[in-house]
Design a protein around this motif. Structure first.
Motif, short mmCIF file in Angstrom:
data_model
loop_
_atom_site.label_atom_id
_atom_site.label_comp_id
_atom_site.label_asym_id
_atom_site.label_seq_id
_atom_site.Cartn_x
_atom_site.Cartn_y
_atom_site.Cartn_z
N ASN A 115 -26.52 98.57 -11.96
CA ASN A 115 -27.55 99.02 -11.05
C ASN A 115 -27.05 98.56 -9.66
OD1 ASN A 115 -29.99 98.79 -9.04
ND2 ASN A 115 -31.10 98.69 -11.00
N PRO A 116 -26.78 99.59 -8.78
CA PRO A 116 -26.20 99.37 -7.44
C PRO A 116 -27.06 98.68 -6.60
CG PRO A 116 -25.99 101.61 -8.05
CD PRO A 116 -26.74 101.09 -9.29
N TYR A 117 -28.51 98.86 -6.76
CA TYR A 117 -29.40 98.07 -5.95
C TYR A 117 -29.25 96.83 -6.11
CZ TYR A 117 -33.86 96.43 -3.92
OH TYR A 117 -34.89 95.70 -3.29
N VAL A 118 -29.26 96.07 -7.41
CA VAL A 118 -29.32 94.93 -7.80
C VAL A 118 -27.74 94.34 -7.32
CG1 VAL A 118 -28.93 93.17 -9.69
CG2 VAL A 118 -30.64 95.05 -9.85
N LEU A 119 -26.89 95.13 -7.38
CA LEU A 119 -25.44 94.30 -6.98
C LEU A 119 -25.54 94.42 -5.50
CD1 LEU A 119 -22.78 96.85 -8.83
CD2 LEU A 119 -23.35 94.22 -9.18
N MET A 120 -26.22 95.10 -4.71
CA MET A 120 -26.46 95.02 -3.09
C MET A 120 -27.07 93.69 -3.10
SD MET A 120 -24.30 97.10 -1.63
CE MET A 120 -24.72 96.57 -0.07
N ILE A 121 -28.15 93.41 -3.36
CA ILE A 121 -29.05 92.39 -3.60
C ILE A 121 -28.09 91.03 -3.78
CG2 ILE A 121 -30.96 90.85 -4.30
CD1 ILE A 121 -32.33 93.74 -4.65
N VAL A 122 -27.33 91.13 -4.69
CA VAL A 122 -26.29 89.86 -5.13
C VAL A 122 -25.40 89.62 -4.02
CG1 VAL A 122 -24.80 89.06 -6.82
CG2 VAL A 122 -26.86 90.01 -7.30
N ILE A 123 -24.65 90.81 -3.63
CA ILE A 123 -23.79 90.63 -2.51
C ILE A 123 -24.41 90.15 -1.21
CG2 ILE A 123 -22.24 92.10 -1.04
CD1 ILE A 123 -21.81 93.89 -3.46
N VAL A 124 -25.56 90.66 -0.75
CA VAL A 124 -26.19 89.98 0.36
C VAL A 124 -26.46 88.39 0.04
CG1 VAL A 124 -28.28 89.99 1.68
CG2 VAL A 124 -27.00 92.21 1.12
N SER A 125 -27.09 88.05 -1.04
CA SER A 125 -27.30 86.61 -1.56
C SER A 125 -26.06 85.88 -1.31
CB SER A 125 -28.02 86.79 -2.79
OG SER A 125 -28.39 85.48 -2.95
N VAL A 126 -24.91 86.28 -1.98
CA VAL A 126 -23.69 85.73 -2.12
C VAL A 126 -23.18 85.30 -0.64
CG1 VAL A 126 -21.25 85.47 -2.62
CG2 VAL A 126 -23.15 85.99 -4.51
N TYR A 127 -23.29 86.49 0.26
CA TYR A 127 -22.80 86.26 1.70
C TYR A 127 -23.60 85.27 2.40
CZ TYR A 127 -22.58 87.44 6.48
OH TYR A 127 -22.54 87.37 8.04
N ASN A 128 -24.99 85.14 2.04
CA ASN A 128 -25.59 84.12 2.82
C ASN A 128 -25.38 82.79 2.34
OD1 ASN A 128 -27.37 85.99 4.62
ND2 ASN A 128 -28.74 86.41 2.78
N ALA A 129 -24.75 82.77 1.11
CA ALA A 129 -24.38 81.37 0.47
C ALA A 129 -22.92 80.91 1.03
CB ALA A 129 -24.44 81.25 -0.81
N ILE A 130 -22.19 82.01 1.50
CA ILE A 130 -20.82 81.39 1.90
C ILE A 130 -20.76 81.26 3.42
CG2 ILE A 130 -18.45 82.71 2.29
CD1 ILE A 130 -19.09 83.95 -0.65
N GLN A 131 -21.22 82.10 4.06
CA GLN A 131 -21.26 81.90 5.57
C GLN A 131 -21.97 80.71 6.10
OE1 GLN A 131 -23.47 82.68 8.45
NE2 GLN A 131 -25.27 82.56 7.62
N ASP A 132 -21.24 80.30 7.08
CA ASP A 132 -21.80 79.06 7.90
C ASP A 132 -22.47 79.34 9.00
OD1 ASP A 132 -22.08 76.66 9.15
OD2 ASP A 132 -19.80 76.13 8.87
N PRO A 133 -23.99 79.16 9.22
CA PRO A 133 -24.58 79.31 10.34
C PRO A 133 -23.97 78.78 11.45
CG PRO A 133 -25.93 78.28 8.81
CD PRO A 133 -24.65 78.42 8.23
N THR A 134 -23.17 77.65 11.38
CA THR A 134 -23.06 76.78 12.68
C THR A 134 -21.73 77.24 13.18
OG1 THR A 134 -21.72 74.99 11.38
CG2 THR A 134 -24.14 74.96 11.55
N THR A 135 -21.21 78.29 12.75
CA THR A 135 -19.68 78.87 13.25
C THR A 135 -19.82 80.35 13.62
OG1 THR A 135 -18.69 79.54 11.11
CG2 THR A 135 -18.38 77.07 11.91
N ALA A 136 -19.15 80.88 14.42
CA ALA A 136 -19.13 82.13 14.61
C ALA A 136 -18.29 82.81 13.55
CB ALA A 136 -18.50 82.75 15.89
N GLY A 137 -19.17 84.12 12.92
CA GLY A 137 -18.54 84.67 12.02
C GLY A 137 -18.71 84.17 10.58
#
Length: 93
Positions: free
Chosen positions: A54-76
């Motif tokens: 399901n492409p929709y579910v995959l996109m939701i998971v990708i966004v969720s994993v991105y949010n878990a990986i990125q550090d909001p205290t740094t640029a990028g």
């Protein structure tokens, strides 16, 4: 180039839990299930196969994993220069 200190992140149980949650919660939510509904390996396997197809579910998971990986205290998305030098997660002293 964006660099992430994967060695330290993968040794941190909190990061592993955050990634697992960011994968399974969107899948369970889309399927209308809770963790208690996963009572057999067959149900879990069917859920994973349905999510992958399901492409929709995959996109939701990708966004969720991105949010878990990125550090909001740094640029990028990368870690700071200081965090790249760590050999283990930094603790409060």
């Amino acid at each position: 180039m964006t660099k992430i200190n994967w060695r330290v992140r993968l040794r941190n149980p909190q990061f592993i839990a955050q990634i697992a949650i960011s994968i399974f919660v969107p899948i369970l939510g889309y399927a209308g299930l809770t963790a208690q509904d996963l009572t057999s390996w067959a149900i879990l396997l069917d859920l994973i196969i349905d999510a992958i197809s399901n492409p929709y579910v995959l996109m939701i998971v990708i966004v969720s994993v991105y949010n878990a990986i990125q550090d909001p205290t740094t640029a990028g998305i990368g870690d700071s220069r200081q965090a790249l030098t760590y050999n283990k997660p930094k603790g409060d002293k």
